[in-house]
Design an enzyme around this catalytic site. Structure first.
Site, PDB file in Angstrom:
ATOM      1  N   HIS A  12       0.806  -1.232   0.000  1.00 22.46           N
ATOM      2  CA  HIS A  12       0.000   0.000   0.000  1.00 22.46           C
ATOM      3  C   HIS A  12       0.836   1.278   0.000  1.00 22.46           C
ATOM      4  O   HIS A  12       0.360   2.318   0.442  1.00 22.46           O
ATOM      5  CB  HIS A  12      -0.960  -0.006   1.201  1.00 22.46           C
ATOM      6  CG  HIS A  12      -0.272   0.079   2.531  1.00 22.46           C
ATOM      7  ND1 HIS A  12      -0.767  -0.534   3.657  1.00 22.46           N
ATOM      8  CD2 HIS A  12       0.861   0.702   2.932  1.00 22.46           C
ATOM      9  CE1 HIS A  12       0.030  -0.287   4.667  1.00 22.46           C
ATOM     10  NE2 HIS A  12       1.039   0.466   4.254  1.00 22.46           N
ATOM     11  N   HIS A  59      -2.288   4.515   9.804  1.00 21.25           N
ATOM     12  CA  HIS A  59      -0.930   5.000  10.117  1.00 21.25           C
ATOM     13  C   HIS A  59      -1.025   6.264  10.966  1.00 21.25           C
ATOM     14  O   HIS A  59      -0.671   7.355  10.517  1.00 21.25           O
ATOM     15  CB  HIS A  59      -0.160   5.295   8.834  1.00 21.25           C
ATOM     16  CG  HIS A  59       0.035   4.099   7.930  1.00 21.25           C
ATOM     17  ND1 HIS A  59      -0.988   3.569   7.169  1.00 21.25           N
ATOM     18  CD2 HIS A  59       1.118   3.340   7.683  1.00 21.25           C
ATOM     19  CE1 HIS A  59      -0.517   2.522   6.485  1.00 21.25           C
ATOM     20  NE2 HIS A  59       0.750   2.366   6.777  1.00 21.25           N
ATOM     21  N   GLU A 240       3.626  -5.553   8.719  1.00 20.26           N
ATOM     22  CA  GLU A 240       2.301  -5.338   8.098  1.00 20.26           C
ATOM     23  C   GLU A 240       1.783  -6.624   7.449  1.00 20.26           C
ATOM     24  O   GLU A 240       0.563  -6.797   7.273  1.00 20.26           O
ATOM     25  CB  GLU A 240       2.368  -4.222   7.036  1.00 20.26           C
ATOM     26  CG  GLU A 240       2.557  -2.833   7.626  1.00 20.26           C
ATOM     27  CD  GLU A 240       2.649  -1.741   6.562  1.00 20.26           C
ATOM     28  OE1 GLU A 240       2.500  -0.564   6.933  1.00 20.26           O
ATOM     29  OE2 GLU A 240       2.885  -2.043   5.377  1.00 20.26           O
TER      30      GLU A 240
HETATM   31  C1  DHB Z   1       6.225   3.679   2.917  1.00 18.93           C
HETATM   32  C2  DHB Z   1       5.624   2.436   3.030  1.00 18.93           C
HETATM   33  C3  DHB Z   1       4.550   2.245   3.890  1.00 18.93           C
HETATM   34  O1  DHB Z   1       3.947   1.050   4.090  1.00 18.93           O
HETATM   35  C4  DHB Z   1       4.038   3.322   4.595  1.00 18.93           C
HETATM   36  O2  DHB Z   1       2.938   3.127   5.340  1.00 18.93           O
HETATM   37  C5  DHB Z   1       4.657   4.563   4.527  1.00 18.93           C
HETATM   38  C6  DHB Z   1       5.740   4.735   3.671  1.00 18.93           C
HETATM   39  C7  DHB Z   1       7.387   3.910   1.993  1.00 18.93           C
HETATM   40  O3  DHB Z   1       7.881   2.956   1.388  1.00 18.93           O
HETATM   41  O4  DHB Z   1       7.779   5.037   1.831  1.00 18.93           O
HETATM   42 FE    FE Z   2       2.326   1.138   5.738  1.00 20.80          FE
END
Ligand code: DHB
Ligand code: FE
Length: 285
Positions: A12, A59, A240
């Protein structure tokens, strides 16, 4: 009777949402990633469900350190798109299914899983990026969505085993709903990534691909993998991936039915700091 016809798994990464919103999907950096979802968008047009039960993580958008539900089910009629700092993404609001969500809450809580019931919640990239990857940029999302938020941000987080068992209870809940609904269950987040600390940028292709193999062929054994292995092998945010076990636990074979069919499998590095994994599993009709 409602039935689960398929499960979808996808990372995601928020930068994917920004690439879509800013019209960058054909740029050389992004093109190979979006190419891996062309099949999926066509597949979804041909297999549009009535409802998606969408397992994702918030988040620190709807929740914060003030309130940390381990498992939260969205029972509202509509979920607004969260402002994550640059304004809300320009995507349609998410339309819920309060009747089915309430039924699932009733059934799963009575089976001893203590869900938090959420009647008001904004949804962040954890939920909207998978929708964009699978649906493109429609005027309205083509199905209703039950958001199901899992705490994988603040320790202690739930085990893979607990997630897998919960998926099985969710399947029983959905299959005991009277209306004749086509339901998909999506597991999102992952794959390997670590966003901070000395190991920031960690990607483990071998471990990720083994996770995909095991998710397909032996999810019960995969569910026994302890947290420390996720964090050691796949980075702190690789945890995750336990959310994928909720979706996998809801598939027919786990309840004694036939093995699912792998309709699509894709893996790509990099997208921002993250390895992107994607799988579509179909239950036999
Ligand atoms: C990124 C990946 C994530 O799963 C997230 O929630 C925030 C940032 C990233 O790769 O930048
Ligand atoms: Fe994430």
């Amino acid at each position: 009777m409602a039935r689960i016809t398929a499960s979808v798994y996808t990372s995601h990464v928020p930068a994917i949402g920004a690439a879509i919103d800013l019209g960058k999907t054909h740029e050389p950096y992004w093109q190979p990633l979006f190419a891996g979802y062309e099949f999926s968008k066509q597949w979804l047009r041909e297999h549009t469900p009535d409802v998606v039960f969408l397992v994702y993580n918030d988040h620190a958008t709807a929740f914060s350190l003030e309130l940390i539900p381990t498992f939260a089910i969205g029972t509202a009629a509509e979920f607004p798109i969260a402002d994550e700092g640059w304004g809300p993404r320009p995507v349609p609001p998410v339309i819920g299914h309060p009747e089915l969500a309430s039924h699932i809450a009733q059934s799963v809580i009575q089976e001893d899983f203590d869900l938090t019931i959420v009647n008001k919640m904004a949804v962040d990239h954890g939920l909207t990026v998978p929708l964009s990857l699978m649906c493109g940029q429609p005027q309205a999302w083509p199905f209703k969505v039950i958001p199901f938020a899992v705490n994988v941000v603040q320790y202690p987080v739930p085990s893979g085993r607990r997630c897998f068992q919960l998926g099985q209870a969710i399947r029983r809940a959905i299959e005991s709903f009277d209306d004749d609904l086509n339901v998909q269950i999506w597991g999102t987040g992952g794959m390997s990534h670590q966003l901070q600390g000395p190991r920031a940028g960690l990607i483990n292709k071998a471990w990720d691909n083994q996770f995909l193999d095991r998710l397909i062929d032996d999810p019960a054994a995969l569910a026994e993998v302890p947290h420390i292995e996720y964090v050691r092998e796949a980075g702190s945010e690789g945890i995750e991936l336990v959310m994928w076990l909720i979706a996998r636990g809801a598939m027919a074979d786990v309840a004694g039915g036939p093995k699912p069919r792998v309709a699509h499998r894709f893996y790509h590095v990099p997208a921002s700091n993250t390895a992107v994994g994607h799988l579509i599993l179909e239950n036999a009709a």
